[in-house]
Design an enzyme around this catalytic site. Structure first.
Site, PDB file in Angstrom:
ATOM      1  CG  HIS A  51      -1.430  -1.064   1.632  1.00  0.00           C
ATOM      2  ND1 HIS A  51      -2.868  -0.877   0.064  1.00  0.00           N
ATOM      3  CD2 HIS A  51      -2.194  -1.941   2.226  1.00  0.00           C
ATOM      4  CE1 HIS A  51      -3.588  -1.838   0.524  1.00  0.00           C
ATOM      5  NE2 HIS A  51      -2.813  -2.970   1.328  1.00  0.00           N
ATOM      6  CG  ASP A  92      -2.833  -7.972   0.635  1.00  0.00           C
ATOM      7  OD1 ASP A  92      -2.701  -8.036   1.515  1.00  0.00           O
ATOM      8  OD2 ASP A  92      -3.579  -7.956   0.836  1.00  0.00           O
ATOM      9  CG  HIS A 126      -6.529  -5.015   1.846  1.00  0.00           C
ATOM     10  ND1 HIS A 126      -5.830  -6.224   2.638  1.00  0.00           N
ATOM     11  CD2 HIS A 126      -8.118  -4.921   2.122  1.00  0.00           C
ATOM     12  CE1 HIS A 126      -6.725  -6.297   3.711  1.00  0.00           C
ATOM     13  NE2 HIS A 126      -7.831  -5.882   3.584  1.00  0.00           N
ATOM     14  CG  ASP A 169      -4.869 -10.206   3.250  1.00  0.00           C
ATOM     15  OD1 ASP A 169      -4.924 -11.145   2.044  1.00  0.00           O
ATOM     16  OD2 ASP A 169      -4.820  -8.939   3.377  1.00  0.00           O
ATOM     17  CE1 TYR A 190      -2.087  -7.582   9.049  1.00  0.00           C
ATOM     18  CE2 TYR A 190      -4.128  -7.752   6.773  1.00  0.00           C
ATOM     19  CZ  TYR A 190      -2.899  -7.389   7.717  1.00  0.00           C
ATOM     20  OH  TYR A 190      -2.108  -6.896   6.458  1.00  0.00           O
TER      21      TYR A 190
HETATM   22  N1  Q9C Z   1      -9.441  -2.117  11.739  1.00  0.00           N
HETATM   23  C1  Q9C Z   1      -2.143  -5.432   4.215  1.00  0.00           C
HETATM   24  O1  Q9C Z   1      -3.283  -6.510   3.696  1.00  0.00           O
HETATM   25  N2  Q9C Z   1      -8.031  -1.713   6.909  1.00  0.00           N
HETATM   26  N3  Q9C Z   1      -3.107  -4.013   4.869  1.00  0.00           N
HETATM   27  C2  Q9C Z   1      -8.036  -1.767   8.614  1.00  0.00           C
HETATM   28  C3  Q9C Z   1      -9.808  -2.960  10.191  1.00  0.00           C
HETATM   29  C4  Q9C Z   1      -6.972  -2.035   7.148  1.00  0.00           C
HETATM   30  C5  Q9C Z   1      -4.563  -4.134   5.201  1.00  0.00           C
HETATM   31  C6  Q9C Z   1      -9.802  -1.807   8.923  1.00  0.00           C
HETATM   32  C7  Q9C Z   1      -6.181  -3.017   6.094  1.00  0.00           C
HETATM   33  C8  Q9C Z   1      -4.635  -2.779   5.498  1.00  0.00           C
HETATM   34  C9  Q9C Z   1      -1.518  -5.012   3.699  1.00  0.00           C
HETATM   35 ZN    ZN Z   2      -4.209  -6.695   1.697  1.00  0.00          ZN
END
Ligand code: Q9C
Ligand code: ZN
Length: 335
Positions: free
Chosen positions: A154, A188, A190, A276, A315
């Protein structure tokens, strides 16, 4: 397979994230790396080595030197346990950045990505691991795995976000691009907005990302299928946004993305790998089983390209290691 570790990852352990005005537990915890390390250690065929350190100059070819200096200085100004978050983001026709609070918002696009005392050291250690992997691939290794956190995909040229500070996969790709064309395949869940951003105008690095539709999943503002590159880079960025799917609906899209990579005829491949999209991930929303990560590894193996795999998200500590192991074992299999 050689596994390159970020020896400084644990220096980054944010106390929390801010989501919808609320302090929430951090997702990117040091235990993620430990879980993957343990899972790979239980299997044969993996050797582990720490990345040798790099100088800051190795990342300022890709990232804005002022941004990198900001990360370093912000980290240096903090005591253990402290964390800084942006509160105000750039606005108006000519936003100007003069003071600390403006810097925080100018150099970060969300409230999930705090800077702590150890953040810069950890991020630079991850960049070092990615650079090391690229150099090993360039020297003839077929597949190398970068085991690092915080993630990187990101991070844009001058902005952190999505738990990412320095774009490890992009640093590996940029380094390899001096030797030949490079494809980055982002698995990933995202969108890899940072990688897209860094290579958006380049024809020598193809970026392809399969991810949750940004209409409902982070990073929300990018990852749509009409983002295809600009200038000489037009046609060299491809996004595959998906609703929350099982392996049955993911598979044809993976096949399409892999075929796209093959048609580009790259000399090297960088995989931005996340676990994820697993069914049990707490934030992804997808429904892939652990075994399917083996199918992903097999699809990548069939490309027959020298490949650096860089760890991004994932995660759920109970399934993370199994997903990584399944992917890497299939990638490394014979035939
Ligand atoms: N509190 C990667 O997987 N969203 N980044 C958070 C939950 C952010 C993910 C919402 C997700 C970022 C590298
Ligand atoms: Zn991610």
């Amino acid at each position: 397979m050689r596994v390159i570790l970020n020896p400084r990852h644990a220096a980054h352990s944010p106390p929390h994230e801010v989501d919808n005005g609320t302090l929430t537990p951090p997702c990117d915890v040091p235990g993620r790396l430990a879980a993957i390390r343990a899972a790979l250690g239980r299997r044969s065929g993996f050797t582990f080595e720490d990345a040798p350190p790099i100088a800051e100059g190795a990342v300022t070819a890709l990232h804005d030197p002022a941004y990198v200096a900001y990360l370093r200085e912000a980290s240096a100004g903090l005591r253990p346990g402290q964390a800084v978050y942006p509160s105000v983001f750039p606005y108006g026709p000519a936003p100007r950045v003069r003071g600390g609070k403006a810097l925080r918002g100018a150099y970060c696009f969300d409230t999930f990505t705090p800077i702590t005392a150890g953040t810069f050291a950890a991020a630079l250690g991850g960049a070092a691991a990615a650079v090391r992997a690229a150099d090993l691939i360039a020297a003839g290794e077929r597949a190398v795995y970068v085991l690092t956190r915080p993630p990187g995909h990101h991070a844009e040229r001058d902005r952190c976000g999505g738990y990412s500070y320095l774009n490890n996969a992009a640093l590996a790709a940029d380094r390899l691009s001096r030797l030949g064309k490079v494809a980055v395949l982002d698995l990933d869940v995202h969108h890899g907005n940072g990688t897209q951003h860094l290579f958006y105008d380049r024809a020598d690095v193809l970026t392809a990302s399969i991810h949750g539709d940004p209409a409902r999943l982070f990073p929300y503002f990018s990852g749509f299928d009409d983002e295809t590159g600009t200038g000489p880079g037009l046609g060299f960025n491809r996004n595959f946004p998906l609703p929350p799917v099982t392996d049955r609906d993911y598979d044809p899209v993976l096949a399409a993305a892999v075929e796209l990579v093959g048609r580009f005829r790259p000399a090297f491949l960088v995989v931005a790998f996340g676990a994820d999209a697993h069914a049990d991930d707490p934030i992804g929303g997808f429904a892939l089983p652990t075994e399917y990560f083996g199918e992903m590894g097999a699809a990548v193996r069939r490309l027959g390209l020298p490949t650096a795999v860089v760890q991004e998200g994932g995660y759920n500590l109970d399934v993370l290691g199994g997903c990584v192991a399944a992917f890497l074992e299939s990638l490394a299999a014979d035939g």
